[in-house]
Design a protein around this motif. Sequence first.
Motif, PDB file in Angstrom:
ATOM      1  N   SER A  26     -21.829 -15.623   8.670  1.00 53.04           N
ATOM      2  CA  SER A  26     -20.995 -16.811   8.857  1.00 53.04           C
ATOM      3  C   SER A  26     -20.193 -17.143   7.615  1.00 53.04           C
ATOM      4  O   SER A  26     -19.201 -17.854   7.688  1.00 53.04           O
ATOM      5  N   GLN A  27     -20.621 -16.625   6.457  1.00 52.72           N
ATOM      6  CA  GLN A  27     -19.917 -16.942   5.223  1.00 52.72           C
ATOM      7  C   GLN A  27     -18.719 -16.018   4.977  1.00 52.72           C
ATOM      8  O   GLN A  27     -17.996 -16.217   4.016  1.00 52.72           O
ATOM      9  N   TRP A  28     -18.528 -15.013   5.825  1.00 56.85           N
ATOM     10  CA  TRP A  28     -17.368 -14.139   5.653  1.00 56.85           C
ATOM     11  C   TRP A  28     -16.234 -14.615   6.549  1.00 56.85           C
ATOM     12  O   TRP A  28     -16.471 -14.917   7.719  1.00 56.85           O
ATOM     13  N   PRO A  29     -14.994 -14.713   6.042  1.00 49.14           N
ATOM     14  CA  PRO A  29     -14.554 -14.422   4.678  1.00 49.14           C
ATOM     15  C   PRO A  29     -14.841 -15.598   3.739  1.00 49.14           C
ATOM     16  O   PRO A  29     -14.846 -16.736   4.156  1.00 49.14           O
ATOM     17  N   ASP A  30     -15.046 -15.276   2.483  1.00 49.37           N
ATOM     18  CA  ASP A  30     -15.346 -16.322   1.502  1.00 49.37           C
ATOM     19  C   ASP A  30     -14.148 -16.636   0.622  1.00 49.37           C
ATOM     20  O   ASP A  30     -14.260 -17.381  -0.345  1.00 49.37           O
ATOM     21  N   ARG A  31     -12.990 -16.055   0.943  1.00 49.17           N
ATOM     22  CA  ARG A  31     -11.746 -16.342   0.228  1.00 49.17           C
ATOM     23  C   ARG A  31     -10.577 -15.953   1.135  1.00 49.17           C
ATOM     24  O   ARG A  31     -10.786 -15.341   2.199  1.00 49.17           O
ATOM     25  N   PRO A  32      -9.347 -16.274   0.772  1.00 45.71           N
ATOM     26  CA  PRO A  32      -8.206 -15.964   1.638  1.00 45.71           C
ATOM     27  C   PRO A  32      -8.083 -14.477   1.954  1.00 45.71           C
ATOM     28  O   PRO A  32      -8.461 -13.616   1.160  1.00 45.71           O
ATOM     29  N   VAL A  33      -7.543 -14.205   3.128  1.00 48.72           N
ATOM     30  CA  VAL A  33      -7.275 -12.837   3.584  1.00 48.72           C
ATOM     31  C   VAL A  33      -5.775 -12.580   3.437  1.00 48.72           C
ATOM     32  O   VAL A  33      -4.955 -13.385   3.892  1.00 48.72           O
ATOM     33  N   ASN A  34      -5.415 -11.479   2.795  1.00 51.54           N
ATOM     34  CA  ASN A  34      -4.009 -11.134   2.577  1.00 51.54           C
ATOM     35  C   ASN A  34      -3.589 -10.046   3.556  1.00 51.54           C
ATOM     36  O   ASN A  34      -4.161  -8.957   3.586  1.00 51.54           O
ATOM     37  N   MET A  35      -2.595 -10.346   4.373  1.00 48.18           N
ATOM     38  CA  MET A  35      -2.082  -9.410   5.364  1.00 48.18           C
ATOM     39  C   MET A  35      -0.753  -8.844   4.844  1.00 48.18           C
ATOM     40  O   MET A  35       0.245  -9.562   4.781  1.00 48.18           O
ATOM     41  N   ILE A  36      -0.753  -7.586   4.465  1.00 48.02           N
ATOM     42  CA  ILE A  36       0.452  -6.954   3.924  1.00 48.02           C
ATOM     43  C   ILE A  36       1.281  -6.364   5.059  1.00 48.02           C
ATOM     44  O   ILE A  36       0.749  -5.679   5.940  1.00 48.02           O
ATOM     45  N   VAL A  37       2.580  -6.653   5.034  1.00 48.65           N
ATOM     46  CA  VAL A  37       3.536  -6.056   5.965  1.00 48.65           C
ATOM     47  C   VAL A  37       4.393  -5.086   5.157  1.00 48.65           C
ATOM     48  O   VAL A  37       5.037  -5.501   4.190  1.00 48.65           O
ATOM     49  N   PRO A  38       4.429  -3.797   5.519  1.00 47.57           N
ATOM     50  CA  PRO A  38       5.118  -2.813   4.682  1.00 47.57           C
ATOM     51  C   PRO A  38       6.619  -2.728   4.921  1.00 47.57           C
ATOM     52  O   PRO A  38       7.233  -1.685   4.697  1.00 47.57           O
ATOM     53  N   PHE A  39       7.227  -3.811   5.374  1.00 49.94           N
ATOM     54  CA  PHE A  39       8.663  -3.888   5.646  1.00 49.94           C
ATOM     55  C   PHE A  39       9.203  -5.230   5.166  1.00 49.94           C
ATOM     56  O   PHE A  39       8.439  -6.167   4.918  1.00 49.94           O
ATOM     57  N   HIS A  89     -10.666  -8.310   3.036  1.00 50.94           N
ATOM     58  CA  HIS A  89      -9.768  -9.356   2.559  1.00 50.94           C
ATOM     59  C   HIS A  89      -8.340  -8.866   2.331  1.00 50.94           C
ATOM     60  O   HIS A  89      -7.455  -9.663   2.034  1.00 50.94           O
ATOM     61  N   THR A  90      -8.099  -7.560   2.475  1.00 46.51           N
ATOM     62  CA  THR A  90      -6.752  -7.007   2.385  1.00 46.51           C
ATOM     63  C   THR A  90      -6.505  -6.145   3.615  1.00 46.51           C
ATOM     64  O   THR A  90      -7.261  -5.198   3.875  1.00 46.51           O
ATOM     65  N   LEU A  91      -5.472  -6.507   4.367  1.00 44.24           N
ATOM     66  CA  LEU A  91      -5.170  -5.850   5.633  1.00 44.24           C
ATOM     67  C   LEU A  91      -3.721  -5.398   5.663  1.00 44.24           C
ATOM     68  O   LEU A  91      -2.900  -5.839   4.857  1.00 44.24           O
ATOM     69  N   LEU A  92      -3.417  -4.528   6.625  1.00 40.34           N
ATOM     70  CA  LEU A  92      -2.040  -4.104   6.869  1.00 40.34           C
ATOM     71  C   LEU A  92      -1.675  -4.452   8.299  1.00 40.34           C
ATOM     72  O   LEU A  92      -2.416  -4.126   9.227  1.00 40.34           O
ATOM     73  N   MET A  93      -0.537  -5.150   8.476  1.00 40.52           N
ATOM     74  CA  MET A  93       0.036  -5.307   9.809  1.00 40.52           C
ATOM     75  C   MET A  93       1.244  -4.378   9.844  1.00 40.52           C
ATOM     76  O   MET A  93       2.288  -4.674   9.270  1.00 40.52           O
ATOM     77  N   GLY A  94       1.062  -3.222  10.465  1.00 38.23           N
ATOM     78  CA  GLY A  94       2.100  -2.207  10.417  1.00 38.23           C
ATOM     79  C   GLY A  94       2.616  -1.831  11.785  1.00 38.23           C
ATOM     80  O   GLY A  94       2.069  -2.217  12.827  1.00 38.23           O
ATOM     81  N   SER A  95       3.688  -1.053  11.783  1.00 39.88           N
ATOM     82  CA  SER A  95       4.227  -0.456  12.993  1.00 39.88           C
ATOM     83  C   SER A  95       3.853   1.018  12.995  1.00 39.88           C
ATOM     84  O   SER A  95       3.149   1.507  12.100  1.00 39.88           O
ATOM     85  N   ILE A  96       4.359   1.749  13.955  1.00 41.29           N
ATOM     86  CA  ILE A  96       4.060   3.176  14.043  1.00 41.29           C
ATOM     87  C   ILE A  96       4.495   3.926  12.783  1.00 41.29           C
ATOM     88  O   ILE A  96       3.958   4.982  12.462  1.00 41.29           O
ATOM     89  N   SER A  97       5.428   3.353  12.016  1.00 43.06           N
ATOM     90  CA  SER A  97       5.917   4.026  10.810  1.00 43.06           C
ATOM     91  C   SER A  97       4.831   4.237   9.766  1.00 43.06           C
ATOM     92  O   SER A  97       4.902   5.182   8.983  1.00 43.06           O
ATOM     93  N   PHE A  98       3.814   3.355   9.716  1.00 46.70           N
ATOM     94  CA  PHE A  98       2.773   3.564   8.712  1.00 46.70           C
ATOM     95  C   PHE A  98       1.988   4.840   9.017  1.00 46.70           C
ATOM     96  O   PHE A  98       1.367   5.430   8.127  1.00 46.70           O
ATOM     97  N   LEU A  99       2.037   5.284  10.278  1.00 48.22           N
ATOM     98  CA  LEU A  99       1.408   6.543  10.652  1.00 48.22           C
ATOM     99  C   LEU A  99       2.355   7.720  10.444  1.00 48.22           C
ATOM    100  O   LEU A  99       1.980   8.740   9.857  1.00 48.22           O
ATOM    101  N   ALA A 255       2.618  -3.374  16.821  1.00 48.68           N
ATOM    102  CA  ALA A 255       2.093  -4.181  15.715  1.00 48.68           C
ATOM    103  C   ALA A 255       0.597  -3.928  15.735  1.00 48.68           C
ATOM    104  O   ALA A 255      -0.085  -4.252  16.704  1.00 48.68           O
ATOM    105  N   MET A 256       0.095  -3.295  14.669  1.00 45.33           N
ATOM    106  CA  MET A 256      -1.313  -2.897  14.610  1.00 45.33           C
ATOM    107  C   MET A 256      -1.918  -3.408  13.303  1.00 45.33           C
ATOM    108  O   MET A 256      -1.330  -3.234  12.238  1.00 45.33           O
ATOM    109  N   LEU A 257      -3.069  -4.047  13.411  1.00 45.94           N
ATOM    110  CA  LEU A 257      -3.760  -4.567  12.233  1.00 45.94           C
ATOM    111  C   LEU A 257      -4.824  -3.556  11.814  1.00 45.94           C
ATOM    112  O   LEU A 257      -5.681  -3.176  12.626  1.00 45.94           O
ATOM    113  N   VAL A 258      -4.752  -3.113  10.540  1.00 42.09           N
ATOM    114  CA  VAL A 258      -5.699  -2.109  10.049  1.00 42.09           C
ATOM    115  C   VAL A 258      -6.255  -2.537   8.696  1.00 42.09           C
ATOM    116  O   VAL A 258      -5.694  -3.405   8.019  1.00 42.09           O
ATOM    117  N   ALA A 259      -7.348  -1.886   8.313  1.00 41.77           N
ATOM    118  CA  ALA A 259      -8.033  -2.191   7.054  1.00 41.77           C
ATOM    119  C   ALA A 259      -8.396  -0.880   6.369  1.00 41.77           C
ATOM    120  O   ALA A 259      -8.364   0.188   6.993  1.00 41.77           O
TER     121      ALA A 259
END
Length: 327
Positions: A26-39, A89-99, A255-259
Amino acid sequence: MLIRPTRRQALALPLAGLAAPALAQSQWPDRPVNMIVPFAPGGTPDIGARLVAPKMTEYLGQAVTVENRAGAGSTIGTRAVVQARPDGHTLLMGSISFLTAPLTAQPMPFDPVETLRVVSLVSTSPYVVVVRADSPARDIAGFHALARERGARMNYGSAGNGTPFHLGAELYKLKMGVDMTHIAYRGTGPSLVALMAGEVDVLFCDVPGATPHIRSGAIRPLGTMVANRIAQLPDVPTLAESDPRLRDYDVYTWAMLVAPKATPDGPVRRLNEAVLHAARAPDVAARFTELGFDYVGSTPEDGDARLAREKAKWAEVIRAANIRVDL
């Protein structure tokens, strides 16, 4: 001296042992989550990220921020996530291009399937083949005939070298046994301008970008590039239904969320719950539909399987078409 617990203490011991994992979860996440968009801001993954981030914040009880890190065909932002601490705590919201972008480089800077794990597929966005309103290709059958007749004299435009639009066109060429000349532009907008100016004969592009020009009558949709007809263009056939050689043709973005790959199951499950909760919110779902995105959602396992299938598919196209891009 051996000290035995009282009856009350003895009864409490199993409960304390059971409570600890639940508390930690229940304590996760314990700080902000950063979602990186590579565009840069404004593209499919950026829109998806900014739509779901506020709802994810509410669900997780920690801020979910969106950070744009554009460049090198999406590999700068993707690499930042690949190299991040795998704690969720660090994620990527990417498109098919990240693949696909890493697959076009030699040597491959990283393997997206081996270095990333999927939290969830959030949405898909279909692609479409369009021509100018005055094109001699009046329908998809006419386009097939024109491509056979003109061959390399037919120019097709895309949003850039190595982009899914480019790869989708090359897959069409391989399946139909035709030759066309690729003209790359720096994004969907410039490629649409080039089509309407007569610089190219046909364009492989995304439905949200093309829709305003289709509605104005400046361009004509000939066929969608996905397996089934889409709600936005219900009268436009798919390439898959237009010719037996294209029966398994299915090209779209997402739009795919990955870690990072080593992220534990606990945070991944919690993030999966949060993003699905966000994407299913009525206001978010309505906005997805308005923009031409189809909400999908997936389990992490289904997302990983999809990523592996797409890698195998596009690696073969890249090899067969000898596509190489300097990132």
